[in-house]
Design a protein around this motif. Structure first.
Motif, PDB file in Angstrom:
ATOM      1  N   ALA A   6       0.837  -1.208   0.000  1.00  0.00           N
ATOM      2  CA  ALA A   6       0.000   0.000   0.000  1.00  0.00           C
ATOM      3  C   ALA A   6       0.871   1.258   0.000  1.00  0.00           C
ATOM      4  O   ALA A   6       0.581   2.235  -0.696  1.00  0.00           O
ATOM      5  N   TRP A   7       1.947   1.252   0.799  1.00  0.00           N
ATOM      6  CA  TRP A   7       2.840   2.415   0.842  1.00  0.00           C
ATOM      7  C   TRP A   7       3.519   2.643  -0.510  1.00  0.00           C
ATOM      8  O   TRP A   7       3.639   3.773  -0.974  1.00  0.00           O
ATOM      9  N   LYS A   8       3.956   1.570  -1.157  1.00  0.00           N
ATOM     10  CA  LYS A   8       4.607   1.702  -2.467  1.00  0.00           C
ATOM     11  C   LYS A   8       3.621   2.153  -3.539  1.00  0.00           C
ATOM     12  O   LYS A   8       3.980   2.898  -4.453  1.00  0.00           O
ATOM     13  N   ASN A   9       2.372   1.717  -3.409  1.00  0.00           N
ATOM     14  CA  ASN A   9       1.371   2.066  -4.427  1.00  0.00           C
ATOM     15  C   ASN A   9       1.110   3.569  -4.499  1.00  0.00           C
ATOM     16  O   ASN A   9       0.853   4.104  -5.587  1.00  0.00           O
ATOM     17  N   ILE A  10       1.151   4.275  -3.342  1.00  0.00           N
ATOM     18  CA  ILE A  10       0.828   5.704  -3.394  1.00  0.00           C
ATOM     19  C   ILE A  10       1.917   6.509  -4.100  1.00  0.00           C
ATOM     20  O   ILE A  10       1.689   7.646  -4.504  1.00  0.00           O
ATOM     21  N   TRP A  11       3.101   5.910  -4.261  1.00  0.00           N
ATOM     22  CA  TRP A  11       4.196   6.607  -4.943  1.00  0.00           C
ATOM     23  C   TRP A  11       4.367   6.171  -6.394  1.00  0.00           C
ATOM     24  O   TRP A  11       5.338   6.578  -7.049  1.00  0.00           O
ATOM     25  N   ARG A  12       3.427   5.397  -6.905  1.00  0.00           N
ATOM     26  CA  ARG A  12       3.510   4.993  -8.311  1.00  0.00           C
ATOM     27  C   ARG A  12       3.227   6.179  -9.226  1.00  0.00           C
ATOM     28  O   ARG A  12       3.760   6.263 -10.324  1.00  0.00           O
ATOM     29  N   ASN A  13       2.359   7.066  -8.773  1.00  0.00           N
ATOM     30  CA  ASN A  13       2.143   8.328  -9.481  1.00  0.00           C
ATOM     31  C   ASN A  13       2.519   9.447  -8.505  1.00  0.00           C
ATOM     32  O   ASN A  13       1.692   9.948  -7.750  1.00  0.00           O
ATOM     33  N   LYS A  14       3.793   9.808  -8.523  1.00  0.00           N
ATOM     34  CA  LYS A  14       4.323  10.713  -7.512  1.00  0.00           C
ATOM     35  C   LYS A  14       3.693  12.101  -7.572  1.00  0.00           C
ATOM     36  O   LYS A  14       3.405  12.703  -6.537  1.00  0.00           O
ATOM     37  N   VAL A  15       3.482  12.609  -8.796  1.00  0.00           N
ATOM     38  CA  VAL A  15       2.938  13.962  -8.918  1.00  0.00           C
ATOM     39  C   VAL A  15       1.563  14.055  -8.284  1.00  0.00           C
ATOM     40  O   VAL A  15       1.273  14.968  -7.493  1.00  0.00           O
ATOM     41  N   ARG A  16       0.682  13.096  -8.618  1.00  0.00           N
ATOM     42  CA  ARG A  16      -0.681  13.129  -8.093  1.00  0.00           C
ATOM     43  C   ARG A  16      -0.676  12.976  -6.565  1.00  0.00           C
ATOM     44  O   ARG A  16      -1.401  13.669  -5.855  1.00  0.00           O
ATOM     45  N   SER A  17       0.158  12.072  -6.075  1.00  0.00           N
ATOM     46  CA  SER A  17       0.218  11.860  -4.632  1.00  0.00           C
ATOM     47  C   SER A  17       0.767  13.089  -3.916  1.00  0.00           C
ATOM     48  O   SER A  17       0.265  13.488  -2.862  1.00  0.00           O
ATOM     49  N   LEU A  18       1.792  13.696  -4.494  1.00  0.00           N
ATOM     50  CA  LEU A  18       2.378  14.878  -3.869  1.00  0.00           C
ATOM     51  C   LEU A  18       1.408  16.053  -3.852  1.00  0.00           C
ATOM     52  O   LEU A  18       1.397  16.847  -2.911  1.00  0.00           O
ATOM     53  N   VAL A  19       0.579  16.162  -4.909  1.00  0.00           N
ATOM     54  CA  VAL A  19      -0.413  17.242  -4.948  1.00  0.00           C
ATOM     55  C   VAL A  19      -1.405  17.103  -3.805  1.00  0.00           C
ATOM     56  O   VAL A  19      -1.697  18.080  -3.090  1.00  0.00           O
ATOM     57  N   ILE A  20      -1.942  15.905  -3.593  1.00  0.00           N
ATOM     58  CA  ILE A  20      -2.929  15.726  -2.522  1.00  0.00           C
ATOM     59  C   ILE A  20      -2.274  15.832  -1.145  1.00  0.00           C
ATOM     60  O   ILE A  20      -2.846  16.383  -0.197  1.00  0.00           O
ATOM     61  N   ILE A  21      -1.012  15.347  -1.039  1.00  0.00           N
ATOM     62  CA  ILE A  21      -0.292  15.476   0.230  1.00  0.00           C
ATOM     63  C   ILE A  21      -0.031  16.948   0.540  1.00  0.00           C
ATOM     64  O   ILE A  21      -0.175  17.390   1.693  1.00  0.00           O
ATOM     65  N   LEU A  22       0.336  17.716  -0.492  1.00  0.00           N
ATOM     66  CA  LEU A  22       0.567  19.147  -0.291  1.00  0.00           C
ATOM     67  C   LEU A  22      -0.715  19.853   0.128  1.00  0.00           C
ATOM     68  O   LEU A  22      -0.705  20.736   1.006  1.00  0.00           O
ATOM     69  N   ALA A  23      -1.845  19.466  -0.484  1.00  0.00           N
ATOM     70  CA  ALA A  23      -3.133  20.065  -0.114  1.00  0.00           C
ATOM     71  C   ALA A  23      -3.466  19.779   1.346  1.00  0.00           C
ATOM     72  O   ALA A  23      -3.913  20.668   2.091  1.00  0.00           O
ATOM     73  N   ILE A  24      -3.240  18.536   1.764  1.00  0.00           N
ATOM     74  CA  ILE A  24      -3.512  18.162   3.160  1.00  0.00           C
ATOM     75  C   ILE A  24      -2.562  18.902   4.097  1.00  0.00           C
ATOM     76  O   ILE A  24      -2.960  19.399   5.162  1.00  0.00           O
ATOM     77  N   THR A  25      -1.286  19.002   3.700  1.00  0.00           N
ATOM     78  CA  THR A  25      -0.293  19.696   4.519  1.00  0.00           C
ATOM     79  C   THR A  25      -0.685  21.154   4.749  1.00  0.00           C
ATOM     80  O   THR A  25      -0.693  21.637   5.891  1.00  0.00           O
ATOM     81  N   LEU A  26      -1.033  21.850   3.661  1.00  0.00           N
ATOM     82  CA  LEU A  26      -1.401  23.266   3.789  1.00  0.00           C
ATOM     83  C   LEU A  26      -2.685  23.430   4.584  1.00  0.00           C
ATOM     84  O   LEU A  26      -2.825  24.358   5.397  1.00  0.00           O
ATOM     85  N   GLY A  27      -3.657  22.524   4.341  1.00  0.00           N
ATOM     86  CA  GLY A  27      -4.919  22.604   5.076  1.00  0.00           C
ATOM     87  C   GLY A  27      -4.728  22.403   6.565  1.00  0.00           C
ATOM     88  O   GLY A  27      -5.256  23.163   7.392  1.00  0.00           O
ATOM     89  N   LEU A  28      -3.944  21.394   6.935  1.00  0.00           N
ATOM     90  CA  LEU A  28      -3.704  21.115   8.354  1.00  0.00           C
ATOM     91  C   LEU A  28      -2.820  22.187   8.988  1.00  0.00           C
ATOM     92  O   LEU A  28      -3.025  22.563  10.143  1.00  0.00           O
ATOM     93  N   PHE A  29      -1.837  22.669   8.239  1.00  0.00           N
ATOM     94  CA  PHE A  29      -0.967  23.729   8.756  1.00  0.00           C
ATOM     95  C   PHE A  29      -1.792  24.976   9.100  1.00  0.00           C
ATOM     96  O   PHE A  29      -1.687  25.538  10.196  1.00  0.00           O
ATOM     97  N   GLY A  30      -2.632  25.406   8.146  1.00  0.00           N
ATOM     98  CA  GLY A  30      -3.481  26.573   8.391  1.00  0.00           C
ATOM     99  C   GLY A  30      -4.470  26.330   9.511  1.00  0.00           C
ATOM    100  O   GLY A  30      -4.700  27.195  10.359  1.00  0.00           O
TER     101      GLY A  30
END
Length: 408
Positions: A6-30
């Motif tokens: 499961a952990w390896k699967n989320i990095w198969r499409n790095k751009v898409r995963s990083l976009v959603i991770i960045l969205a969550i990061t900014l949302g939680l940070f704010g």
């Protein structure tokens, strides 16, 4: 193995995963930092109200609360009450007060005030008013001169007086006769609550008692400061049981607005974070649906070679939780470190000082969050990750292995 896959699967499409991770990061940070600012404001207001205005506990004659008249004193049980307070290890300090309403007049203006007749040394153990007098603003009823008075800066401006000016206090004594005296200003204090500063003045108990024709050992109010705030309920119950004829109230009952604000803040912060997480959850659902559509053939192959539905569901759920937690951990860490930094430096909003002081808030804010908030928030993130995985996982489980394998 499912956890690793499961952990390896989320990095198969790095751009898409990083976009959603960045969205969550900014949302939680704010969200975390905004919550810290709100929590810090409320905690600071409560701390200042307790240390300067209400103390943790106040004790009165029940009739005094109804009428605010000077004849309703704590007298019969005063000695036993004071001895009991001295024996309680939770009590940091206590102070008795002669408290009543009066008119304050200067040569330029007049207004209603609340007079506190105090013992300055006892009062220092309970409130921080003495520390609110700057070096150039006089002293806190020091020296042996009679009829000294400490006033708030807002009241001094309203009456157009300054240090060493005289003001005349007019009031009714215990017999209902109108009386009064001139008092000289020996100190001018300033808190973060300009309304409090405008309404409350402090004089020596011995000076005011003789004008009221009452014994200086009698008083209308006794305030108690505790070593720890969480001891309030236990001490209040003990005093209520020991002195049922007196009214014992804690700071929430004395100032219901602050009490309500303290109770609602915790609920509001979690509601605020839940709304942010709910919005981010739809982004996770969208990402996982895209993943399912792209891996239709793969998921069909896994089902065809014998991977049961529970394992497929677990794998997709873990991918969703990993996405949520990765972004959340980074976002909470950033929010925590910014909160930690600003809790020392403060956020200076002095340009809005007048407006903040009108509602009792300090214009310099110190954000604050406790560990329980982060623990609860982590649990909420995991729950959102699980909930966001349910619909995509159900779509995956409905795939026919034979058709999925044949799909292009």
């Amino acid at each position: 193995m499912i956890w690793i896959i499961a952990w390896k699967n989320i990095w198969r499409n790095k751009v898409r995963s990083l976009v959603i991770i960045l969205a969550i990061t900014l949302g939680l940070f704010g969200g975390v930092f905004s919550s810290a600012v709100m929590k810090g404001m409320v905690e600071q207001r409560i701390k200042e109200a307790v240390s300067r205005e209400t103390a943790h506990i106040q004790i009165h004659n029940p009739k005094y609360i109804d009428n605010n008249e000077v004849q309703y004193t704590i007298d019969g049980e005063a000695q036993n009450l004071e001895q009991t307070l001295d024996s309680l290890p939770e009590v940091k300090g206590w102070s008795s007060r002669i408290k009543f309403q009066a008119m304050a007049n200067s040569a330029n203006a007049g207004t209603g005030v609340m007079i506190y007749g105090i013992d300055p040394e006892k009062e220092r153990q309970v409130t921080e008013i003495s520390a609110m007098i700057c070096d150039s603003c006089g002293t806190y009823l020091n020296g042996e001169k009679k009829n000294q008075i400490v006033v708030g800066e807002a009241l001094a401006e309203k009456l157009k007086v300054r240090l060493r000016s005289k003001i005349v206090l007019t009031f009714q004594d215990q017999e209902g006769t109108l009386t009064g005296a001139a008092f000289r200003i020996c100190g001018i204090y300033r808190t973060s609550n300009s309304v409090f500063d405008e309404m409350n003045v402090f004089v020596r108990k011995t000076d005011i008692a003789s004008l009221l024709i009452m014994n200086a050992q009698e008083y209308q109010e006794l305030v108690v400061r505790l070593s720890e705030p969480d001891q309030v309920t236990d001490v209040q119950e003990e005093l209520t049981d020991g002195f049922p004829e007196l009214l014992v109230r804690n700071w929430k009952e004395i100032d219901p607005m602050i009490g309500m604000m303290a109770d609602l803040t915790a609920v509001w912060l979690y509601m605020f974070m839940a709304i942010i997480l709910l919005a981010l959850g739809f982004g996770i659902i969208n990402t996982m649906l895209m993943t399912i559509l792209e891996r239709t053939r793969e998921l069909g192959m896994l089902a065809a070679i014998g991977m049961n539905k529970h394992r497929i569901f677990l794998m997709i759920m873990l991918e969703s939780v990993y996405l949520s937690l990765t972004g959340a951990i980074v976002g909470m860490a950033l929010g925590y470190f910014l909160t930690l930094y600003t809790s020392y430096t403060g956020i200076n909003l002095s340009s809005f000082a007048e407006g903040f002081e009108k509602i009792g808030y300090n214009p310099i804010m110190y954000p604050y969050l406790d560990l329980n908030f982060f623990i609860t928030l982590t649990i909420m993130v995991i729950c959102i990750g699980i909930l966001a995985s349910i619909y995509p996982a159900r779509k995956a489980l409905k795939l026919n292995p034979a058709e999925a394998v044949r799909s292009e």
